[in-house]
Design a protein around this motif. Structure first.
Motif, mmCIF file in Angstrom:
data_model
loop_
_atom_site.group_PDB
_atom_site.id
_atom_site.type_symbol
_atom_site.label_atom_id
_atom_site.label_comp_id
_atom_site.label_asym_id
_atom_site.label_seq_id
_atom_site.Cartn_x
_atom_site.Cartn_y
_atom_site.Cartn_z
ATOM 1 N N HIS A 138 1.431 2.970 -3.285
ATOM 2 C CA HIS A 138 0.420 3.825 -3.905
ATOM 3 C C HIS A 138 0.925 5.267 -3.953
ATOM 4 C CE1 HIS A 138 -3.249 0.996 -2.932
ATOM 5 N NE2 HIS A 138 -2.170 0.309 -3.224
ATOM 6 N N LYS A 175 0.817 -1.218 0.000
ATOM 7 C CA LYS A 175 0.000 0.000 0.000
ATOM 8 C C LYS A 175 0.852 1.270 0.000
ATOM 9 C CE LYS A 175 -3.985 0.442 2.011
ATOM 10 N NZ LYS A 175 -5.091 0.386 3.001
ATOM 11 N N THR A 214 -5.056 -3.287 -3.664
ATOM 12 C CA THR A 214 -5.279 -2.696 -4.993
ATOM 13 C C THR A 214 -5.250 -1.169 -4.974
ATOM 14 O OG1 THR A 214 -6.758 -2.655 -6.919
ATOM 15 C CG2 THR A 214 -7.818 -2.657 -4.753
ATOM 16 N N THR A 215 -4.876 -0.598 -6.099
ATOM 17 C CA THR A 215 -4.942 0.860 -6.274
ATOM 18 C C THR A 215 -6.238 1.231 -6.990
ATOM 19 O OG1 THR A 215 -3.929 0.863 -8.477
ATOM 20 C CG2 THR A 215 -2.435 0.931 -6.594
ATOM 21 N N ASN A 239 2.713 6.582 -11.460
ATOM 22 C CA ASN A 239 1.497 6.783 -10.683
ATOM 23 C C ASN A 239 0.486 5.702 -11.119
ATOM 24 O OD1 ASN A 239 -1.308 7.784 -10.533
ATOM 25 N ND2 ASN A 239 -0.424 9.712 -9.832
ATOM 26 N N PRO A 240 -0.151 5.001 -10.164
ATOM 27 C CA PRO A 240 -1.039 3.897 -10.555
ATOM 28 C C PRO A 240 -2.125 4.284 -11.558
ATOM 29 C CG PRO A 240 -0.761 3.958 -8.166
ATOM 30 C CD PRO A 240 -0.072 5.173 -8.705
#
Lengths: 249, 249
Positions: free
Chosen positions: A14, A11, A77-78, A145-146
Protein backbone atom coordinates in the motif's frame (compact mmCIF):
# COMPACT_ATOMS: atom_id res chain seq x y z
CA UNK A 1 -5.99 -18.81 4.49
CA UNK A 2 -3.29 -16.20 4.36
CA UNK A 3 -0.47 -16.24 6.88
CA UNK A 4 0.32 -13.19 8.96
CA UNK A 5 3.48 -12.63 6.97
CA UNK A 6 1.64 -12.84 3.63
CA UNK A 7 -0.89 -10.29 4.86
CA UNK A 8 1.80 -7.97 6.11
CA UNK A 9 3.75 -8.34 2.84
CA UNK A 10 0.74 -7.41 0.69
CA UNK A 11 -0.23 -4.57 3.02
CA UNK A 12 3.29 -3.18 2.77
CA UNK A 13 2.58 -2.63 -0.95
CA UNK A 14 0.00 0.00 0.00
CA UNK A 15 3.06 2.20 0.52
CA UNK A 16 5.28 3.60 -2.19
CA UNK A 17 8.48 2.73 -0.33
CA UNK A 18 7.67 -0.99 -0.29
CA UNK A 19 6.28 -1.04 -3.83
CA UNK A 20 9.66 0.23 -4.93
CA UNK A 21 11.55 -2.18 -2.66
CA UNK A 22 9.62 -5.27 -3.81
CA UNK A 23 8.98 -4.14 -7.40
CA UNK A 24 5.25 -4.87 -7.16
CA UNK A 25 1.97 -2.96 -7.09
CA UNK A 26 -1.66 -3.84 -6.40
CA UNK A 27 -4.57 -3.99 -8.85
CA UNK A 28 -8.11 -4.76 -7.65
CA UNK A 29 -11.41 -5.68 -9.30
CA UNK A 30 -12.07 -8.29 -11.98
CA UNK A 31 -12.25 -5.79 -14.84
CA UNK A 32 -8.95 -4.10 -14.04
CA UNK A 33 -7.14 -7.35 -13.20
CA UNK A 34 -8.31 -8.93 -16.48
CA UNK A 35 -7.03 -5.94 -18.43
CA UNK A 36 -3.63 -6.16 -16.74
CA UNK A 37 -3.47 -9.92 -17.49
CA UNK A 38 -3.97 -9.13 -21.18
CA UNK A 39 -1.42 -6.32 -21.21
CA UNK A 40 2.36 -6.08 -21.32
CA UNK A 41 2.44 -6.03 -17.52
CA UNK A 42 3.40 -9.17 -15.60
CA UNK A 43 0.78 -10.30 -13.09
CA UNK A 44 2.52 -12.52 -10.52
CA UNK A 45 -0.19 -13.42 -7.96
CA UNK A 46 -3.95 -13.32 -7.79
CA UNK A 47 -5.86 -13.45 -4.49
CA UNK A 48 -9.58 -14.01 -4.97
CA UNK A 49 -12.69 -15.43 -3.40
CA UNK A 50 -14.20 -18.73 -4.53
CA UNK A 51 -16.94 -17.16 -6.67
CA UNK A 52 -14.38 -15.47 -8.94
CA UNK A 53 -12.40 -18.65 -9.65
CA UNK A 54 -14.49 -19.74 -12.70
CA UNK A 55 -13.69 -16.41 -14.42
CA UNK A 56 -10.00 -17.25 -14.16
CA UNK A 57 -10.14 -20.69 -15.78
CA UNK A 58 -7.73 -20.12 -18.64
CA UNK A 59 -5.12 -18.28 -16.67
CA UNK A 60 -1.46 -18.55 -17.60
CA UNK A 61 0.30 -21.01 -15.31
CA UNK A 62 2.87 -18.37 -14.52
CA UNK A 63 0.34 -16.56 -12.36
CA UNK A 64 0.02 -17.96 -8.83
CA UNK A 65 -3.65 -18.24 -7.94
CA UNK A 66 -4.65 -18.05 -4.26
CA UNK A 67 -8.25 -18.71 -3.27
CA UNK A 68 -8.89 -16.81 -0.05
CA UNK A 69 -11.77 -15.85 2.21
CA UNK A 70 -13.68 -12.57 2.11
CA UNK A 71 -12.24 -11.67 5.51
CA UNK A 72 -8.67 -12.23 4.27
CA UNK A 73 -9.42 -10.03 1.25
CA UNK A 74 -10.68 -7.35 3.59
CA UNK A 75 -7.34 -7.51 5.40
CA UNK A 76 -5.26 -6.86 2.28
CA UNK A 77 -7.46 -4.53 0.21
CA UNK A 78 -6.49 -0.93 -0.47
CA UNK A 79 -10.17 -0.05 -0.95
CA UNK A 80 -12.85 0.98 1.53
CA UNK A 81 -15.01 -1.85 0.22
CA UNK A 82 -12.96 -4.82 -0.98
CA UNK A 83 -13.56 -6.17 -4.48
CA UNK A 84 -13.41 -9.96 -4.71
CA UNK A 85 -10.07 -10.06 -6.47
CA UNK A 86 -6.67 -8.49 -5.84
CA UNK A 87 -3.59 -8.98 -8.00
CA UNK A 88 0.09 -8.27 -7.53
CA UNK A 89 1.65 -6.85 -10.67
CA UNK A 90 5.33 -6.36 -11.49
CA UNK A 91 6.29 -2.70 -11.33
CA UNK A 92 7.79 -1.76 -14.72
CA UNK A 93 11.12 -0.01 -14.81
CA UNK A 94 10.57 3.69 -15.54
CA UNK A 95 11.21 3.80 -19.28
CA UNK A 96 13.84 6.10 -20.59
CA UNK A 97 12.12 9.11 -22.08
CA UNK A 98 14.33 8.63 -25.15
CA UNK A 99 12.38 5.48 -26.03
CA UNK A 100 9.20 7.51 -26.40
CA UNK A 101 8.47 9.04 -29.79
CA UNK A 102 6.69 12.31 -29.10
CA UNK A 103 6.58 13.30 -32.78
CA UNK A 104 3.48 12.99 -34.97
CA UNK A 105 1.27 12.33 -31.96
CA UNK A 106 -0.18 14.12 -28.95
CA UNK A 107 1.08 13.61 -25.40
CA UNK A 108 0.08 15.02 -22.05
CA UNK A 109 2.72 16.43 -19.71
CA UNK A 110 1.83 16.66 -16.03
CA UNK A 111 3.76 19.14 -13.93
CA UNK A 112 3.37 18.27 -10.25
CA UNK A 113 -0.15 16.78 -10.20
CA UNK A 114 -0.68 15.72 -6.57
CA UNK A 115 -4.12 14.16 -6.28
CA UNK A 116 -4.21 10.42 -7.08
CA UNK A 117 -7.83 10.66 -8.28
CA UNK A 118 -6.89 13.40 -10.72
CA UNK A 119 -3.95 11.43 -12.16
CA UNK A 120 -6.10 8.30 -12.46
CA UNK A 121 -8.90 10.17 -14.20
CA UNK A 122 -6.41 11.79 -16.59
CA UNK A 123 -4.97 8.37 -17.53
CA UNK A 124 -8.49 6.96 -18.06
CA UNK A 125 -9.52 9.93 -20.22
CA UNK A 126 -6.31 9.84 -22.28
CA UNK A 127 -7.04 6.17 -22.99
CA UNK A 128 -10.62 7.00 -24.04
CA UNK A 129 -9.45 9.62 -26.54
CA UNK A 130 -6.47 7.64 -27.80
CA UNK A 131 -3.73 9.84 -26.35
CA UNK A 132 -0.96 7.26 -25.85
CA UNK A 133 1.67 9.03 -23.73
CA UNK A 134 1.71 10.82 -20.41
CA UNK A 135 4.98 12.33 -19.29
CA UNK A 136 5.19 13.40 -15.66
CA UNK A 137 7.51 15.60 -13.66
CA UNK A 138 9.26 13.73 -10.84
CA UNK A 139 7.05 15.47 -8.27
CA UNK A 140 3.83 14.16 -9.85
CA UNK A 141 2.04 11.52 -7.74
CA UNK A 142 3.17 7.95 -8.48
CA UNK A 143 1.02 6.18 -11.09
CA UNK A 144 1.14 2.88 -9.11
CA UNK A 145 -0.43 4.41 -6.01
CA UNK A 146 -3.54 2.24 -5.37
CA UNK A 147 -5.88 5.24 -5.62
CA UNK A 148 -4.44 6.14 -9.02
CA UNK A 149 -4.67 2.53 -10.24
CA UNK A 150 -8.30 2.35 -9.09
CA UNK A 151 -9.29 5.63 -10.77
CA UNK A 152 -7.79 4.55 -14.12
CA UNK A 153 -10.32 1.68 -14.30
CA UNK A 154 -7.81 -0.52 -16.13
CA UNK A 155 -6.54 2.18 -18.50
CA UNK A 156 -3.15 2.21 -16.76
CA UNK A 157 -2.51 -1.14 -18.47
CA UNK A 158 -2.57 0.57 -21.89
CA UNK A 159 -1.13 4.06 -21.40
CA UNK A 160 2.58 4.91 -21.26
CA UNK A 161 3.29 6.90 -18.10
CA UNK A 162 6.87 8.07 -17.85
CA UNK A 163 8.53 10.18 -15.13
CA UNK A 164 11.26 12.53 -16.27
CA UNK A 165 12.96 15.85 -15.80
CA UNK A 166 10.10 17.70 -17.46
CA UNK A 167 11.74 21.08 -18.23
CA UNK A 168 14.64 19.46 -20.06
CA UNK A 169 12.42 17.04 -21.98
CA UNK A 170 10.23 19.94 -23.12
CA UNK A 171 13.30 22.00 -23.99
CA UNK A 172 14.49 19.35 -26.42
CA UNK A 173 11.02 18.76 -27.87
CA UNK A 174 10.63 19.17 -31.61
CA UNK A 175 6.83 19.45 -31.37
CA UNK A 176 4.80 22.44 -30.11
CA UNK A 177 4.40 22.65 -26.33
CA UNK A 178 0.89 23.85 -25.44
CA UNK A 179 0.37 25.04 -21.87
CA UNK A 180 -3.02 25.15 -20.14
CA UNK A 181 -2.92 28.65 -18.67
CA UNK A 182 -5.42 31.34 -17.73
CA UNK A 183 -4.03 33.98 -20.10
CA UNK A 184 -3.69 32.19 -23.43
CA UNK A 185 -5.51 31.93 -26.73
CA UNK A 186 -8.98 30.41 -26.34
CA UNK A 187 -8.86 26.65 -26.93
CA UNK A 188 -11.69 27.06 -29.46
CA UNK A 189 -9.41 29.26 -31.59
CA UNK A 190 -6.26 27.16 -31.23
CA UNK A 191 -5.00 25.18 -34.21
CA UNK A 192 -3.34 22.15 -32.63
CA UNK A 193 -2.17 20.63 -35.92
CA UNK A 194 -1.15 16.99 -35.83
CA UNK A 195 1.35 16.81 -32.99
CA UNK A 196 2.18 18.39 -29.69
CA UNK A 197 2.52 18.16 -25.95
CA UNK A 198 -0.20 19.55 -23.67
CA UNK A 199 1.16 20.71 -20.30
CA UNK A 200 -1.09 20.73 -17.23
CA UNK A 201 0.05 22.14 -13.90
CA UNK A 202 -0.31 21.43 -10.21
CA UNK A 203 -3.79 21.72 -8.65
CA UNK A 204 -2.96 24.76 -6.54
CA UNK A 205 0.18 26.30 -7.99
CA UNK A 206 -0.33 25.68 -11.70
CA UNK A 207 2.61 25.19 -14.04
CA UNK A 208 6.05 25.75 -12.48
CA UNK A 209 8.40 28.53 -13.60
CA UNK A 210 10.90 26.12 -15.15
CA UNK A 211 8.22 24.52 -17.28
CA UNK A 212 6.47 27.80 -18.20
CA UNK A 213 9.67 28.82 -19.96
CA UNK A 214 9.36 25.86 -22.34
CA UNK A 215 5.79 26.56 -23.44
CA UNK A 216 5.45 27.67 -27.04
CA UNK A 217 1.64 28.12 -27.14
CA UNK A 218 -0.44 29.35 -24.19
CA UNK A 219 -4.00 28.03 -24.35
CA UNK A 220 -7.03 28.89 -22.18
CA UNK A 221 -10.38 27.21 -21.68
CA UNK A 222 -12.69 30.22 -21.54
CA UNK A 223 -15.37 30.33 -18.86
CA UNK A 224 -18.73 32.06 -18.58
CA UNK A 225 -19.34 31.95 -14.83
CA UNK A 226 -17.57 33.15 -11.72
CA UNK A 227 -15.50 30.06 -10.92
CA UNK A 228 -11.78 30.91 -10.73
CA UNK A 229 -10.47 27.69 -12.21
CA UNK A 230 -11.29 24.20 -13.40
CA UNK A 231 -10.27 20.90 -11.85
CA UNK A 232 -7.06 19.73 -13.61
CA UNK A 233 -8.54 16.39 -14.72
CA UNK A 234 -11.48 18.27 -16.25
CA UNK A 235 -9.05 20.62 -17.93
CA UNK A 236 -7.03 17.68 -19.32
CA UNK A 237 -10.23 16.08 -20.59
CA UNK A 238 -11.32 19.18 -22.46
CA UNK A 239 -7.93 19.32 -24.18
CA UNK A 240 -8.09 15.61 -25.11
CA UNK A 241 -11.60 16.12 -26.47
CA UNK A 242 -10.72 19.23 -28.44
CA UNK A 243 -7.64 17.52 -29.94
CA UNK A 244 -9.82 14.68 -31.21
CA UNK A 245 -13.10 16.50 -31.80
CA UNK A 246 -12.82 16.58 -35.58
CA UNK A 247 -12.28 12.85 -35.90
CA UNK A 248 -14.79 11.65 -33.28
CA UNK A 249 -17.78 9.77 -34.67
CA UNK B 1 -9.70 27.90 23.15
CA UNK B 2 -12.59 25.69 22.17
CA UNK B 3 -14.45 23.74 24.83
CA UNK B 4 -14.92 20.01 24.53
CA UNK B 5 -18.59 20.50 23.77
CA UNK B 6 -17.86 23.05 21.02
CA UNK B 7 -15.39 20.66 19.43
CA UNK B 8 -17.82 17.79 19.62
CA UNK B 9 -20.64 19.95 18.20
CA UNK B 10 -18.56 21.01 15.17
CA UNK B 11 -17.27 17.49 14.63
CA UNK B 12 -20.84 16.19 14.63
CA UNK B 13 -21.38 18.29 11.48
CA UNK B 14 -18.96 16.01 9.63
CA UNK B 15 -21.95 13.64 9.50
CA UNK B 16 -25.07 14.12 7.39
CA UNK B 17 -27.40 13.15 10.23
CA UNK B 18 -26.19 16.01 12.45
CA UNK B 19 -25.96 18.53 9.60
CA UNK B 20 -29.65 17.90 9.07
CA UNK B 21 -30.43 18.00 12.79
CA UNK B 22 -28.60 21.29 13.40
CA UNK B 23 -29.24 22.85 9.98
CA UNK B 24 -25.56 23.70 9.47
CA UNK B 25 -22.68 22.62 7.26
CA UNK B 26 -18.95 23.27 7.19
CA UNK B 27 -16.93 25.31 4.68
CA UNK B 28 -13.12 25.53 4.92
CA UNK B 29 -10.41 27.68 3.34
CA UNK B 30 -10.30 31.46 2.99
CA UNK B 31 -11.33 31.48 -0.67
CA UNK B 32 -14.42 29.30 -0.19
CA UNK B 33 -15.44 30.98 3.08
CA UNK B 34 -15.18 34.42 1.47
CA UNK B 35 -17.35 33.30 -1.44
CA UNK B 36 -20.00 31.98 0.95
CA UNK B 37 -19.95 35.25 2.92
CA UNK B 38 -20.71 37.13 -0.31
CA UNK B 39 -23.46 34.73 -1.37
CA UNK B 40 -27.10 34.18 -0.43
CA UNK B 41 -25.99 31.65 2.19
CA UNK B 42 -25.93 32.64 5.86
CA UNK B 43 -22.53 32.16 7.52
CA UNK B 44 -23.12 31.94 11.29
CA UNK B 45 -19.67 31.27 12.80
CA UNK B 46 -16.08 31.55 11.69
CA UNK B 47 -13.23 29.73 13.46
CA UNK B 48 -9.81 30.88 12.35
CA UNK B 49 -6.22 31.31 13.38
CA UNK B 50 -4.76 34.69 14.28
CA UNK B 51 -3.01 35.24 10.92
CA UNK B 52 -6.33 35.15 9.05
CA UNK B 53 -8.04 37.76 11.24
CA UNK B 54 -6.89 40.81 9.18
CA UNK B 55 -8.57 39.34 6.08
CA UNK B 56 -11.88 39.36 7.93
CA UNK B 57 -11.83 43.03 9.00
CA UNK B 58 -15.08 44.17 7.41
CA UNK B 59 -17.13 41.19 8.40
CA UNK B 60 -20.86 41.55 9.07
CA UNK B 61 -21.51 41.69 12.80
CA UNK B 62 -24.01 38.88 12.44
CA UNK B 63 -21.15 36.42 11.97
CA UNK B 64 -19.59 35.21 15.21
CA UNK B 65 -15.83 35.28 14.88
CA UNK B 66 -13.75 32.87 17.00
CA UNK B 67 -9.97 33.15 16.99
CA UNK B 68 -8.59 29.70 17.78
CA UNK B 69 -5.28 27.86 17.82
CA UNK B 70 -3.91 25.69 15.03
CA UNK B 71 -4.32 22.62 17.23
CA UNK B 72 -7.99 23.42 17.85
CA UNK B 73 -8.50 23.84 14.10
CA UNK B 74 -6.90 20.46 13.59
CA UNK B 75 -9.47 18.99 15.97
CA UNK B 76 -12.48 20.29 14.04
CA UNK B 77 -11.33 20.18 10.42
CA UNK B 78 -12.88 17.79 7.89
CA UNK B 79 -9.67 17.90 5.85
CA UNK B 80 -6.50 15.83 6.06
CA UNK B 81 -4.54 19.05 6.33
CA UNK B 82 -6.47 21.82 8.06
CA UNK B 83 -6.82 25.18 6.33
CA UNK B 84 -6.57 28.15 8.69
CA UNK B 85 -10.28 28.98 8.57
CA UNK B 86 -13.48 26.98 9.04
CA UNK B 87 -17.00 28.39 8.83
CA UNK B 88 -20.41 27.11 9.83
CA UNK B 89 -23.02 27.91 7.21
CA UNK B 90 -26.80 27.64 7.50
CA UNK B 91 -28.09 24.66 5.49
CA UNK B 92 -30.67 26.00 3.02
CA UNK B 93 -34.06 24.33 2.86
CA UNK B 94 -34.22 22.12 -0.23
CA UNK B 95 -35.98 24.40 -2.68
CA UNK B 96 -39.15 23.22 -4.28
CA UNK B 97 -38.33 22.16 -7.82
CA UNK B 98 -41.31 24.26 -8.96
CA UNK B 99 -39.37 27.41 -8.10
CA UNK B 100 -36.71 26.52 -10.66
CA UNK B 101 -37.25 27.67 -14.23
CA UNK B 102 -35.77 24.98 -16.45
CA UNK B 103 -36.91 26.65 -19.67
CA UNK B 104 -34.63 28.67 -21.95
CA UNK B 105 -31.54 27.47 -20.13
CA UNK B 106 -29.45 24.34 -19.64
CA UNK B 107 -29.49 22.26 -16.48
CA UNK B 108 -27.66 19.13 -15.38
CA UNK B 109 -29.62 16.24 -13.87
CA UNK B 110 -27.66 13.77 -11.74
CA UNK B 111 -29.13 10.31 -11.31
CA UNK B 112 -27.52 8.61 -8.33
CA UNK B 113 -24.02 10.12 -8.39
CA UNK B 114 -22.25 8.60 -5.37
CA UNK B 115 -18.74 10.00 -5.22
CA UNK B 116 -18.45 13.33 -3.37
CA UNK B 117 -15.43 14.34 -5.47
CA UNK B 118 -17.41 13.78 -8.66
CA UNK B 119 -20.38 15.86 -7.46
CA UNK B 120 -18.08 18.65 -6.28
CA UNK B 121 -16.19 18.71 -9.58
CA UNK B 122 -19.47 18.77 -11.53
CA UNK B 123 -20.72 21.78 -9.49
CA UNK B 124 -17.40 23.59 -10.03
CA UNK B 125 -17.44 22.90 -13.78
CA UNK B 126 -21.10 23.92 -14.14
CA UNK B 127 -20.19 27.23 -12.48
CA UNK B 128 -17.24 27.71 -14.87
CA UNK B 129 -19.43 27.25 -17.93
CA UNK B 130 -22.40 29.19 -16.59
CA UNK B 131 -24.80 26.26 -16.18
CA UNK B 132 -26.95 27.55 -13.27
CA UNK B 133 -29.00 24.54 -12.15
CA UNK B 134 -28.19 21.02 -11.00
CA UNK B 135 -31.13 18.77 -10.19
CA UNK B 136 -30.32 15.58 -8.32
CA UNK B 137 -32.16 12.35 -7.65
CA UNK B 138 -32.71 11.70 -3.95
CA UNK B 139 -30.03 8.98 -3.98
CA UNK B 140 -27.33 11.37 -5.22
CA UNK B 141 -24.68 12.19 -2.60
CA UNK B 142 -25.54 15.21 -0.43
CA UNK B 143 -24.11 18.50 -1.75
CA UNK B 144 -23.21 19.66 1.81
CA UNK B 145 -20.95 16.67 2.46
CA UNK B 146 -17.57 18.26 3.36
CA UNK B 147 -15.81 16.44 0.51
CA UNK B 148 -18.31 17.83 -1.98
CA UNK B 149 -18.04 21.35 -0.55
CA UNK B 150 -14.24 21.16 -0.76
CA UNK B 151 -14.22 19.93 -4.37
CA UNK B 152 -16.54 22.74 -5.51
CA UNK B 153 -13.87 25.31 -4.53
CA UNK B 154 -16.54 27.84 -3.61
CA UNK B 155 -18.80 27.22 -6.61
CA UNK B 156 -21.46 25.66 -4.38
CA UNK B 157 -22.19 29.21 -3.18
CA UNK B 158 -23.39 30.16 -6.67
CA UNK B 159 -25.02 27.06 -8.18
CA UNK B 160 -28.58 25.91 -7.47
CA UNK B 161 -28.49 22.27 -6.36
CA UNK B 162 -31.95 20.80 -5.83
CA UNK B 163 -32.93 17.25 -4.81
CA UNK B 164 -36.15 15.90 -6.29
CA UNK B 165 -38.00 12.90 -7.60
CA UNK B 166 -36.02 12.94 -10.85
CA UNK B 167 -38.22 10.73 -13.08
CA UNK B 168 -41.34 12.79 -12.39
CA UNK B 169 -39.53 16.12 -12.82
CA UNK B 170 -38.17 14.96 -16.18
CA UNK B 171 -41.59 13.62 -17.18
CA UNK B 172 -43.16 17.05 -16.75
CA UNK B 173 -40.24 18.83 -18.45
CA UNK B 174 -41.09 21.00 -21.45
CA UNK B 175 -37.46 21.10 -22.63
CA UNK B 176 -35.51 18.28 -24.34
CA UNK B 177 -33.99 15.70 -21.98
CA UNK B 178 -30.55 14.64 -23.24
CA UNK B 179 -29.10 11.47 -21.70
CA UNK B 180 -25.38 10.68 -21.62
CA UNK B 181 -25.45 7.07 -22.86
CA UNK B 182 -23.10 4.74 -24.73
CA UNK B 183 -25.47 4.14 -27.68
CA UNK B 184 -26.62 7.61 -28.70
CA UNK B 185 -25.89 10.19 -31.37
CA UNK B 186 -22.30 11.49 -31.18
CA UNK B 187 -22.14 14.67 -29.12
CA UNK B 188 -20.30 16.33 -32.01
CA UNK B 189 -23.38 15.81 -34.21
CA UNK B 190 -25.99 16.78 -31.62
CA UNK B 191 -27.87 20.07 -31.99
CA UNK B 192 -28.58 21.10 -28.41
CA UNK B 193 -30.53 24.23 -29.34
CA UNK B 194 -31.02 26.79 -26.59
CA UNK B 195 -32.48 24.79 -23.73
CA UNK B 196 -32.43 21.34 -22.23
CA UNK B 197 -31.56 19.04 -19.37
CA UNK B 198 -28.46 16.82 -19.55
CA UNK B 199 -28.84 13.60 -17.55
CA UNK B 200 -25.78 11.85 -16.13
CA UNK B 201 -25.99 8.48 -14.40
CA UNK B 202 -24.42 6.66 -11.49
CA UNK B 203 -20.68 5.85 -11.67
CA UNK B 204 -21.20 2.09 -11.94
CA UNK B 205 -24.78 1.49 -12.98
CA UNK B 206 -25.37 4.43 -15.30
CA UNK B 207 -28.83 6.00 -15.68
CA UNK B 208 -31.65 4.15 -13.89
CA UNK B 209 -34.55 2.52 -15.76
CA UNK B 210 -37.11 5.03 -14.49
CA UNK B 211 -35.01 7.94 -15.75
CA UNK B 212 -34.04 6.29 -19.06
CA UNK B 213 -37.75 6.30 -19.95
CA UNK B 214 -37.82 10.11 -19.77
CA UNK B 215 -34.88 10.72 -22.09
CA UNK B 216 -35.80 12.28 -25.41
CA UNK B 217 -32.30 12.45 -26.96
CA UNK B 218 -29.57 9.86 -26.36
CA UNK B 219 -26.09 11.36 -26.71
CA UNK B 220 -22.67 9.68 -26.72
CA UNK B 221 -19.15 11.00 -26.31
CA UNK B 222 -17.28 8.93 -28.90
CA UNK B 223 -13.95 7.42 -27.94
CA UNK B 224 -10.90 6.34 -29.90
CA UNK B 225 -9.16 4.05 -27.44
CA UNK B 226 -10.00 0.92 -25.51
CA UNK B 227 -11.34 2.45 -22.30
CA UNK B 228 -14.88 1.25 -21.58
CA UNK B 229 -16.19 4.48 -20.09
CA UNK B 230 -15.35 7.96 -18.91
CA UNK B 231 -15.46 9.31 -15.36
CA UNK B 232 -18.87 10.95 -14.83
CA UNK B 233 -17.43 14.35 -13.87
CA UNK B 234 -15.35 14.29 -17.06
CA UNK B 235 -18.46 13.35 -19.02
CA UNK B 236 -20.44 16.21 -17.43
CA UNK B 237 -17.62 18.62 -18.26
CA UNK B 238 -17.54 17.64 -21.91
CA UNK B 239 -21.29 18.25 -22.15
CA UNK B 240 -20.99 21.66 -20.44
CA UNK B 241 -18.15 22.58 -22.79
CA UNK B 242 -19.97 21.44 -25.90
CA UNK B 243 -23.15 23.33 -24.87
CA UNK B 244 -21.14 26.53 -24.56
CA UNK B 245 -18.46 25.94 -27.19
CA UNK B 246 -19.89 28.32 -29.77
CA UNK B 247 -20.07 31.26 -27.38
CA UNK B 248 -16.74 30.75 -25.57
CA UNK B 249 -14.15 33.42 -26.23
Amino acid sequence: MLSKSQISFIKSLHQKKYRKEHGLFIVEGIKSVTEFIHSDYLVTDIYCTENVMPKLANLSQKIKLHQISVSDLERITTLTTAQNILALVRLPANKDIETLDLNETFSLALDGIQDPGNLGTIIRTADWFGIPNIICSHDTVEAYNPKVVQATMGSLSRIQVIYCDLPSVLESSRVPVFGALLDGTPITETAFGGEGIIVLGNEGKGISEAVIGQITNRVTIPGLGKAESLNVAVCASLFCYELRRNILK
